[in-house]
Design a protein around this motif. Structure first.
Motif, PDB file in Angstrom:
ATOM      1  N   SER A  18       1.011   4.668  -2.322  1.00 18.50           N
ATOM      2  CA  SER A  18       1.631   5.961  -2.053  1.00 18.50           C
ATOM      3  C   SER A  18       3.122   5.743  -1.805  1.00 18.50           C
ATOM      4  CB  SER A  18       0.982   6.631  -0.839  1.00 18.50           C
ATOM      5  OG  SER A  18       1.225   5.880   0.335  1.00 18.50           O
ATOM      6  N   ILE A  19       3.873   6.847  -1.716  1.00 18.41           N
ATOM      7  CA  ILE A  19       5.317   6.749  -1.468  1.00 18.41           C
ATOM      8  C   ILE A  19       5.680   7.657  -0.303  1.00 18.41           C
ATOM      9  CG2 ILE A  19       5.770   6.230  -3.885  1.00 18.41           C
ATOM     10  CD1 ILE A  19       6.856   9.089  -4.201  1.00 18.41           C
ATOM     11  N   ASP A  20       6.888   7.467   0.222  1.00 16.48           N
ATOM     12  CA  ASP A  20       7.296   8.254   1.372  1.00 16.48           C
ATOM     13  C   ASP A  20       7.553   9.711   1.007  1.00 16.48           C
ATOM     14  OD1 ASP A  20       9.429   7.455  -0.171  1.00 16.48           O
ATOM     15  OD2 ASP A  20      10.674   6.752   1.481  1.00 16.48           O
ATOM     16  N   LYS A  36      -1.727   5.606   9.669  1.00 13.42           N
ATOM     17  CA  LYS A  36      -2.701   6.546   9.127  1.00 13.42           C
ATOM     18  C   LYS A  36      -3.692   6.847  10.241  1.00 13.42           C
ATOM     19  CE  LYS A  36      -5.505   2.778   7.203  1.00 13.42           C
ATOM     20  NZ  LYS A  36      -4.647   1.670   7.655  1.00 13.42           N
ATOM     21  N   THR A  83      -3.874   5.332 -10.521  1.00 10.95           N
ATOM     22  CA  THR A  83      -4.979   4.924  -9.635  1.00 10.95           C
ATOM     23  C   THR A  83      -5.169   3.414  -9.618  1.00 10.95           C
ATOM     24  OG1 THR A  83      -6.525   5.313 -11.465  1.00 10.95           O
ATOM     25  CG2 THR A  83      -6.210   7.100  -9.887  1.00 10.95           C
ATOM     26  N   LYS A 133       8.857   5.320  -8.499  1.00  6.68           N
ATOM     27  CA  LYS A 133       7.997   5.618  -7.354  1.00  6.68           C
ATOM     28  C   LYS A 133       7.011   6.737  -7.692  1.00  6.68           C
ATOM     29  CE  LYS A 133       9.970   5.970  -3.268  1.00  6.68           C
ATOM     30  NZ  LYS A 133      11.001   6.345  -2.257  1.00  6.68           N
ATOM     31  N   ASP A 191       0.809  -1.221   0.000  1.00  6.44           N
ATOM     32  CA  ASP A 191       0.000   0.000   0.000  1.00  6.44           C
ATOM     33  C   ASP A 191       0.841   1.269   0.000  1.00  6.44           C
ATOM     34  OD1 ASP A 191      -2.435  -1.504   0.219  1.00  6.44           O
ATOM     35  OD2 ASP A 191      -1.952  -1.825   2.336  1.00  6.44           O
ATOM     36  N   LYS A 192       2.107   1.158   0.448  1.00  4.67           N
ATOM     37  CA  LYS A 192       2.983   2.321   0.470  1.00  4.67           C
ATOM     38  C   LYS A 192       4.414   1.837   0.306  1.00  4.67           C
ATOM     39  CE  LYS A 192       3.894   6.600   3.071  1.00  4.67           C
ATOM     40  NZ  LYS A 192       3.554   7.416   4.271  1.00  4.67           N
ATOM     41  N   GLN A 236       2.793   6.131  -7.960  1.00  9.32           N
ATOM     42  CA  GLN A 236       1.922   6.801  -6.991  1.00  9.32           C
ATOM     43  C   GLN A 236       0.819   7.603  -7.684  1.00  9.32           C
ATOM     44  OE1 GLN A 236       3.136  10.004  -4.526  1.00  9.32           O
ATOM     45  NE2 GLN A 236       4.298  11.078  -6.118  1.00  9.32           N
ATOM     46  N   ASN A 237       1.023   7.908  -8.968  1.00 14.77           N
ATOM     47  CA  ASN A 237       0.014   8.659  -9.723  1.00 14.77           C
ATOM     48  C   ASN A 237      -0.884   7.761 -10.559  1.00 14.77           C
ATOM     49  OD1 ASN A 237       0.699  11.339  -8.893  1.00 14.77           O
ATOM     50  ND2 ASN A 237       2.512  11.241 -10.193  1.00 14.77           N
ATOM     51  N   SER A 259       4.941   7.707   9.779  1.00 10.35           N
ATOM     52  CA  SER A 259       4.910   7.484   8.329  1.00 10.35           C
ATOM     53  C   SER A 259       4.242   6.153   8.003  1.00 10.35           C
ATOM     54  CB  SER A 259       6.331   7.485   7.758  1.00 10.35           C
ATOM     55  OG  SER A 259       7.018   8.670   8.072  1.00 10.35           O
TER      56      SER A 259
END
Length: 839
Positions: free
Chosen positions: A634-636, A795, A629, A622, A608-609, A626-627, A792
């Protein structure tokens, strides 16, 4: 295949244009420039023309036809495949084996079609094509022509005997001669015809008749035979017309190929170029660029390339340089594709197509004389290319030159000059994303198969499986005792600091009577941790990412790290994976590892990340996933080269400062190293520079340090306040304070990844074992990003609980605002409840 070779005296007019569509022509009166697909004939009186033979061949003549005496003079000077021998029947016996073996064809002049003679000559010249020129004013019949062609010989006819007129009784119709050997096995007598672009890419299958081919030869337009409607003149109603470039017979003389230039929406009735689907590769690129040349919106990148020759020139030079430096198969393919894109953009801007390029290549291939092939002086290996694009490789530098930084003074700088000091090297993220797209796409669509292929290519490790799963064998974690003890202590410190960060409480606030809002933390379920490496050993990054994930309570922790050449993972990283409870270790690096974690494969768990540092390929991948869909990942944070900014005043130890600067300079030639000197004397500053030079020369990575230090900067400030203001504007990854009363200055730091306070706090301690995290924002992102921490990996979820009394007070407010926004259902959800209450 040739079959029919017309002999032309003057290469012009409708007849010549028609003949040039159906194959090569033989010129009896050649002059430069030569028409395409030309053979050149020199008769027995042309020995004084021998000096022209090489220029004709260099200009693109397919072959030169010479009489026996002239041919003997050029044997060994021109290639065998370009030489045809001109003979009459009585001269065949005079040909030596040397001459026979030095030619690729024989043009036999004979008064009539004598199949026995032709067979005899063909046997003697067993490796050569036979051309028959009828040396007679009598016109042969189509029957005799067909017999000759069926014997395997080629027919040469002078243009004086040819016509485009279908009803002539004194001349041969060009189409009838061309189609003489053609046969059909169909009941309707039609010939299957493949229609291609002028570069040979198929567009569809149609049928032709003698009548349709005849019209195509004469008019130069695509005309075919519909099995239902008769003659089909392509584009007559749709406007999608065709210009015929060439018409050829196949080797069995039972089908045709038309090469055409297609106009309009395309060949297919579905308004596509091909009936077999959309174009791909170079034809698609050419079509796209032509469309954008005509319709690209103002301000778009492609429009800029077309309108700015200087920009396009620099891009071509840049990509040529990158291609010359590429090493792996995939990198070479990537850089070659980039260069072709920009080169074809220039071609499109000047009306040059792929067909023109291919014709030029063909012409170059036909040259007999050759240049030495050396590079021009400005591009020779002894001189650097002008303004090469910066790339992360080690460049030779004079080893005796001082290893020193550049110096500037803050006071008196203009806003533009100050902004220039703060600017990092330009990261071409958009270009890198385009480069990693094919890798990501392959892994996404082909999963483990693509992952294994890329690992073999990039990491030079041939694997049978992609992942290692627990329990991890003791053998795979076998490390020296001192290293194990160091990792254990680092693990304890880092865990202690990150455990203190965890948000395990629930925040509750009663915003008004009967309305309670809450917020609570939950771990991100599945995380992917990228550990750079391969031959390098990087257990520190595994600790810095794995420990906060473990503390936060992530259900799945997937490591990704490049394997060593034997396919194994470094035992130090394996040991850390065991300590933090990693659920899988992906044996891959680069963009392919990021893609595998983002989308999942048959064996690699989807996450998920994604966390972790990496090179520009990893960073671009990365940012790409993340862009997307579909990836839902997501990324850090974005990443760039490592950075350190040191603020030093009169209390600073010169050796300490130099060591701190070099600890980042050794990461790579693009490392960002800045010393802000607060009112230092020239002697003090000189001592720091001496220490930098002395310590650097003792390092194993001195060649890298030479280059990074040469691009590094000493900024002179007059006060601590001025220095800290500059640092806050720069927003460094690592900030080191060699200041008097350094702890008191921390309160003024607004932007930094991590701060190292005082003379005995080297940045190395934060990198390995003090307890803070070393995965930090670079490239100025410390203005808006935190370094990796326990939060990080968590959530926050909010909740609210409203009593009936609470809704009585809150409901009217909500209904009023919903009405204001015109959202009736929102208001109704409140009013329907209020309606059940006794208000």
């Amino acid at each position: 295949m040739t079959r029919f070779l017309p002999l032309i005296d003057v290469p012009q007019g409708d007849l010549f244009n028609a003949l040039s569509r159906i194959g090569p022509v033989l010129l009896s009166n050649p002059s430069l420039p030569l028409p395409v697909n030309s053979y050149v004939l020199l008769d027995g009186n042309a020995s004084n023309e021998l000096d022209h033979i090489i220029p004709w061949l260099d200009e693109g003549a397919e072959k030169v036809v010479l009489p026996l005496a002239s041919a003997k003079e050029v044997i060994g000077l021109i290639p065998q495949e370009r030489l045809v021998l001109l003979l009459d029947a009585v001269s065949v016996s005079a040909v030596s084996d040397k001459v026979r073996n030095a030619v690729s064809g024989v043009l036999l002049k004979t008064p009539e079609i004598d199949l026995d003679l032709i067979s005899s000559v063909s046997t003697f010249f067993s490796k050569s094509a036979i051309f028959v020129l009828l040396d007679s004013p009598n016109i042969p019949s189509i029957y005799n022509i067909r017999s000759l062609l069926q014997s395997g010989a080629n027919l040469v006819l002078p243009d004086s005997q040819l016509t485009l007129d279908v009803s002539s009784s004194t001349h041969l119709n060009v189409a009838d001669v061309f189609l003489a050997p053609l046969t059909s096995d169909r009941a309707d007598g039609l010939f299957p015809t493949i229609v291609c672009t002028d570069t040979g890419h198929s567009m569809g299958l149609v049928y032709s008749s003698i009548e349709s081919v005849r019209e195509s030869i004469i008019t130069g337009k695509g005309v075919y035979q519909s099995r239902k409607h008769g003659l089909w003149r392509k584009g007559e109603t749709s406007g999608s017309t065709q210009e015929v470039v060439s018409i050829r017979l196949d080797c069995d003389a039972d089908s045709l190929e038309f090469r055409v230039i297609q106009h309009g929406s395309g060949f297919c009735h579905l308004e596509r170029q091909s009936c077999f689907g959309e174009a791909s590769g170079l034809p698609l690129l050419e079509k796209t660029l032509q469309s954008r040349f005509e319709n690209a919106p103002a301000g778009s990148y492609t429009k800029r390339l077309f309108n700015d020759p200087a920009l396009l020139r620099s891009k071509i030079l840049e990509e040529a340089d990158e291609l010359s430096r590429a090493e792996t198969e995939y990198e070479i393919a990537f850089e070659a594709a980039d260069l072709i894109y920009f080169a074809l953009t220039k071609c499109t801007a000047h009306g040059v197509g792929i067909a023109d390029i291919e014709r030029s290549l063909d012409k170059k291939a036909k040259r007999v004389t050759r240049r030495a092939g050396n590079a021009k002086p400005q591009w020779s290996a002894s001189k650097p290319a002008p303004a090469p694009a910066p790339v992360p490789s080690v460049t030779a530098i004079n080893p005796n030159a001082p290893i020193q930084m550049r110096t500037t003074v803050l006071e008196g700088l203009s806003e533009e000059e100050r902004a220039s000091l703060l600017r990092r090297p330009v990261l071409k993220s958009d270009e890198m994303i385009e480069k990693v797209k094919p890798i990501v796409s392959e892994v996404r669509s082909r999963g483990d198969a693509a992952l294994l292929e890329f690992t073999a290519k990039f990491d030079k490790a041939k694997l049978s499986s992609t992942c290692v799963f627990p329990p991890y064998s003791q053998e795979s974690m076998k490390i020296p005792l001192d290293v194990k003890e160091a990792i254990d202590k680092a693990y304890s410190n880092i865990r202690k600091f990150h455990a203190a960060q965890i948000d395990g409480s629930t925040l509750k606030v009663e915003t008004m009577p009967g309305v309670v809002c809450s917020r609570f933390a939950r771990a991100i379920s599945r995380v992917g941790l990228y550990i750079p490496g391969g031959t390098a050993i990087l257990p520190s990054t595994a600790l810095m990412l794995g420990i906060p994930a473990q503390v936060a309570g992530c259900r799945e922790i997937v490591f990704a790290t490049p394997p060593r050449p034997d396919g194994s993972i470094s035992p130090e990283v394996m040991y850390v994976a065991h300590l933090v409870g990693a659920s899988a270790i992906l044996k891959a690096g680069g963009a392919q590892a990021v893609a595998a974690m983002a989308y999942g494969t048959e064996t690699v768990p989807k996450v998920d990340k994604i966390f972790g540092p990496g090179n520009q390929w990893v960073t671009a991948a990365k940012m790409l996933v993340q862009n997307d869909t579909d990836a839902l990942v997501s990324i850090d944070m974005p990443a760039g080269p490592s950075e350190v900014l040191v603020i030093a005043d009169h209390t600073a130890n010169s050796a300490f400062v130099a060591a701190d600067l070099l600890s980042q300079a050794e990461h790579g030639i693009d490392s960002q190293v800045v010393l802000v000197a607060v009112n230092l004397t020239s002697e003090h500053l000189e001592q720091i520079e001496i220490e930098v030079d002395k310590q650097a020369r003792a390092l194993s990575r001195v060649d890298i340090v030479r280059q990074s230090v040469a691009k590094s900067l000493i900024v002179k400030a007059t006060t601590v306040e001025e220095a800290i203001e500059y640092s806050n504007d720069y927003a460094p990854e690592h900030l080191i304070l060699h200041l008097e009363n350094a702890p008191d200055k921390v309160q003024f730091i607004l932007n930094a990844g991590s701060v190292f306070v005082g003379p005995f706090t080297p940045e190395s301690c934060g990198d390995y074992a003090s307890g803070t995290n070393h995965t930090l924002p670079t490239n100025g992102y410390a203005r808006q990003f935190s370094g990796v921490n326990t939060l990080s990996f968590q959530k926050h979820i909010t909740s609210q609980e409203i009593t009936s009394d609470g809704l009585k007070g809150l409901g009217p407010i909500v209904a009023t605002l919903a009405d204001c926004e015109g959202l009736q259902a929102h208001a109704n959800a409140v009013r329907i409840r209020l309606g059940t209450m006794n208000l």
